[in-house]
Each structure stands twice: as structure tokens, then as C-alpha cells.
Design an enzyme around this catalytic site. Structure first.
Site, short mmCIF file in Angstrom:
data_model
loop_
_atom_site.label_atom_id
_atom_site.label_comp_id
_atom_site.label_asym_id
_atom_site.label_seq_id
_atom_site.Cartn_x
_atom_site.Cartn_y
_atom_site.Cartn_z
N GLN A 1 0.67 -1.25 -0.04
CA GLN A 1 -0.02 -0.13 -0.11
C GLN A 1 0.85 1.15 0.04
O GLN A 1 1.47 1.55 0.94
CB GLN A 1 -1.01 0.28 1.08
CG GLN A 1 -1.89 1.23 1.08
CD GLN A 1 -2.48 1.38 2.54
OE1 GLN A 1 -2.20 0.72 3.41
NE2 GLN A 1 -3.52 2.37 2.59
N HIS B 1 33.60 -24.96 41.52
CA HIS B 1 33.85 -23.50 41.61
C HIS B 1 34.76 -22.90 40.62
O HIS B 1 35.73 -23.67 39.89
CB HIS B 1 34.73 -23.19 42.97
CG HIS B 1 34.36 -24.38 44.16
ND1 HIS B 1 33.16 -23.84 45.00
CD2 HIS B 1 35.16 -25.37 44.57
CE1 HIS B 1 33.49 -24.82 45.83
NE2 HIS B 1 34.25 -25.64 45.60
#
Length: 449
Positions: A73, A358
Site C-alpha cells: 500500500q 567453583h
């Protein structure tokens, strides 16, 4: 025959964004995609997406959709103008034409089916969805005459008396396409906006019906970021309520977000600030969060994941992860394993009962069953050009601050000395140690500046 036209040409100026309005997302899907998904449930013969502003971006976003036809459009001169262009491009105007905006992402297929049923059962020229709003500001007002719609007046064209009407047009229409095509080109822009309104067709068609539905949020259009946020909240509330009714506990529901595709088992507890994205599956009796992000991943039974992120990985049963762990794509953590604080796992497989507790990086690795990875362990997997794999056999014990320079292969029950840099393969039941001998120099004095 059923055709669908989705209006998606507007600029969305009030969004204050470089992104086309219909490409903004609600719970991971664009507004336009959500409207398309609802329409697909109707099994239409064809779907037209009418776009204009940044049409290439819009078209690219839906390029994988079947039965989608793009209509451009230009210029964007109103909803009526969009349908005029559609009618010019499509030669056969048969059956029903369902027209709706691309910015109503929560519209339900069941509501659309009700509209189609009303339209067919009454042999209407046009049927549209209406609802009553406490604050109808910004919406076109619908005026009825008996059971039929007399006219629709857009907000900016209303006088003071007309603005008091709370029955609004939701912007969802079902037309007899043949009759619509006979009048569509007679529409003119004789209004304050100088646009061609699709709503002007209502007074021109004889049999115009209204399907009034409850204002429950599904008809909310998106024009700005506030409405986008409200829509997201409505969607999230619906998703989380479904899970709660199925046995999931949310400690702080408002702080969490859950994708539509996510599956959560019974007796799962979701702590605050937890986010489950994409195709994520959480099995029963898990505790997820707080402050946890999981995307496109599987989490097995009785897992605990805290303050961590998991991407595209498999977390099997009875596993603890976190806090502050990062599980990157293509990783698998097998059952009864533990991933502790400040650990990053990438493209790796950890077998059952392994531990990385860790401050470690495990990348492109295979870690055997019941292996313990000491604090500060690094798999140096990148040589500047390629990534290489580290393999560690089962029942191994890796000392703190070990660096593995990949590619490397350790056998079963291997021990490494703390602080070692391992560059060579090690056989089963061996000790691998690589560090200089400590020297103590007595009576040492540091140089004074």
C-alpha cells in the site's frame, strides 16, 4: 471461500521506534505473527498481508509462512484505501473477506470463528466485532439501529454527543467480498484525517451486523509502548495462571516471564525474577530461581537452578546448578551432577555424578562419570584458529587451578596436581603433574623504591 486481509502498512509513529509497529513483540512473537497464527486456525484459503512502511522488513519476518501474499500500500491513505488496492490486485472476489489489523495480537481464534458464524447464519453483507469500553478514547464509535449497524464515526470526527457512546469498533470485519468490491472504489477521504476509511462501507451495505464481545483485553490494539506493555502483561497473566492451575507455584508472579511454548511440570516452584523462554521444558519437583534465565532447554526431575543462565542445553535429573553459573548451548549435564558458583559450561557433556563446584570454564569437553573438577580449572580449547576437545575419563580427580591445553585425552581415574598445566595425554590410574619445584629463599628483603 474464506480470504483474510491483515492491515500492516502503518508507520506506528506513536511507538517512537525505527522498527515497524507490527514487528514489535509480545512474549517472543511479533504482533503480526500472533495475528497470523490466530487467522491460520480458521483454515483460510488465502491470507493477504497489506504492508507499506518498511515493507521489506515486514515481508522478511513472515517469509516462512505458507499461503501468505504480500500487498503493498503506497501511499498509506487509510484502511479503505488498503482494501481498494487489494481489490484491484485480486481479480476474483469470492466468498468472505475477513479484515483485521496487524496490531491486535491477543485476538482469539474462537472469537473470529464466532464472527464468521454470525456472518454466515444471518447472510450478512458485513459483520464486525464491537465492545463497550469504560474509556473509549481513540476508538471509532458504533451506532446501532435496532439489530443493525447504522454507522461508525471515527474518534477525530465525533462531536461531543457522539463521543459519549462507549460502543466501539474493534477493527475486525467480515465482508461479503463480492458486495464489498461493488462499493469499495466509491469511498472518498471526506473527513478530518483526509484518509479513506473502511468504516464508511458500513452505512453503504444493507445488512450490517455487530458481534459484541466482552472487553477482556483480547481486542487491545497497540499504538504505543504503554499499550504494548499492557498487552504483554495480559498475555503473561494468562500463561502463568494456566501453569498455576496445573500445579506450579510462582513466588513472585509479576517478576517472572514464561513463553507460551514452555512446559512446566507439577510441584515446580518458580522463584522471583525467573524467565523461561522459547521451547523450554521443566519436569516436576524442580526449584527454578531466583534470578534465573532458561531458554530452549530441558530440565529434568528434582533439579535446583539458582541465579544462573541456561541456553539450548539438557539438564537431566537431580542436578544442582548455581549460583552464578552459565550453561551455554549444546551442553548436557547428566543426572546427580553439580555445577557450582561462577562456572561456565559450553558445548560439553558431563556424565552422571560429576562435579564442577567453583570458578571453572569447561568448553568443548567430555567429562566422565563421578569426576570431580577442582576450583579454577580451565579447558584451554582455542588455539587462535580452531576449537579443540578435552576428554577426561570417569572417576578422575582434577586439582585446583589445572589448565588443560586441548586437544587432550585423559584416561579413567586420573589425578592432576593442583596448579598444573596439562599438555599431554594421560593413561588410566595415572598422576599428571606439571609445575616448577618450589624454592624458599630465606631472609629475603624486597627492594625499596
Amino acid at each position: 471461500m474464506l480470504s483474510v486481509a491483515i492491515l500492516a502498512a502503518g508507520k506506528g509513529t506513536r511507538m517512537e521506534s525505527s522498527l515497524p509497529k507490527v514487528l514489535h513483540k509480545i512474549s517472543g512473537k511479533s504482533l503480526l505473527q500472533r495475528v497470523i497464527d490466530s487467522c491460520v486456525e480458521l483454515k483460510p484459503d488465502q491470507i493477504f498481508v497489506i504492508t507499506g512502511h518498511k515493507s521489506k522488513e515486514v515481508e522478511k519476518s513472515i517469509s516462512n509462512e505458507k499461503k501468505i501474499h504480500i500487498v503493498i500500500q503506497e501511499p498509506q491513505s487509510g484502511t479503505g484505501h488498503a482494501i481498494q488496492i487489494l481489490c484491484r490486485e485480486v481479480k476474483k472476489h469470492e466468498g468472505k473477506l475477513l479484515v483485521l489489523n496487524g496490531d491486535v495480537p491477543l485476538i482469539r481464534p474462537s472469537t473470529l470463528k464466532r464472527l464468521l458464524y454470525l456472518h454466515d447464519s444471518k447472510n450478512a453483507d458485513v459483520s464486525l466485532i464491537t465492545t463497550k469500553k469504560r474509556n473509549p478514547h481513540g476508538y471509532g464509535r458504533v451506532f446501532l439501529k435496532g439489530d443493525f449497524i447504522e454507522r461508525i464515526v471515527e474518534e477525530k470526527d465525533c462531536n461531543d454527543l457522539e463521543r459519549e457512546n462507549r460502543l466501539i469498533n474493534a477493527g475486525v470485519y467480515c465482508f461479503n467480498w463480492g458486495k464489498l468490491s461493488e462499493i469499495i472504489n466509491t469511498l472518498r477521504s471526506n473527513n478530518n484525517q483526509k484518509e479513506i476509511y473502511l468504516t464508511d462501507t458500513i452505512s453503504m451495505l444493507k445488512n450490517s451486523l455487530s458481534l459484541e464481545v466482552e472487553d477482556n483485553g483480547e481486542l487491545q490494539g497497540i499504538n504505543n509502548r504503554i499499550q504494548l506493555s499492557e498487552c504483554e502483561e495480559n498475555m503473561q497473566n494468562s500463561i502463568k495462571e494456566k501453569h498455576m492451575l496445573n500445579g506450579v507455584t510462582f513466588i513472585n508472579k509479576a517478576s517472572c516471564s514464561i513463553s507460551e511454548e514452555a512446559e512446566i511440570g507439577k510441584d515446580v516452584i518458580i522463584e522471583a525474577n525467573t524467565h523461561l523462554r522459547g521451547n523450554t521444558k521443566i519436569k516436576s519437583h524442580c526449584i527454578i530461581g531466583p534470578n534465573t534465565f532458561i531458554e530452549n532447554s530441558y530440565v529434568g526431575l528434582n533439579c535446583e537452578i539458582s541465579n544462573s543462565t541456561v541456553y539450548a542445553s539438557q539438564i537431566m535429573d537431580y542436578i544442582k546448578i548455581g549460583p552464578y553459573s552459565h550453561i551455554r548451548p549444546n551442553s548436557k549435564i547428566s543426572s546427580f551432577s553439580k555445577i557450582g558458583n561462577f562456572v561456565e559450561i559450553k558445548n560439553s557433556q558431563l556424565e552422571e555424578e560429576s562435579k564442577v563446584n567453583h570458578l571453572s570454564y569447561i568448553g568443548d569437553s567430555i567429562i566422565g562419570r563421578s569426576t570431580n573438577i577442582g576450583a579454577g580449572t580451565i579447558t584451554a580449547n582455542f588455539d587462535g584458529e580452531k576449537k579443540h576437545q578435552t576428554k577426561i575419563g570417569k572417576n578422575s580427580s582434577i586439582g585446583a587451578n589445572t589448565v588443560f591445553v586441548a586437544p587432550i585425552n585423559l584416561g579413567e581415574s586420573v589425578t592432576t596436581g593442583a596448579g598444573s598445566v596439562i599438555t599431554k595425554d594421560s593413561k588410566d590410574n595415572s598422576l599428571a603433574i606439571s609445575r616448577t619445584q618450589q624454592v624458599n629463599i630465606e631472609n629475603w628483603e624486597r627492594k625499596k623504591s
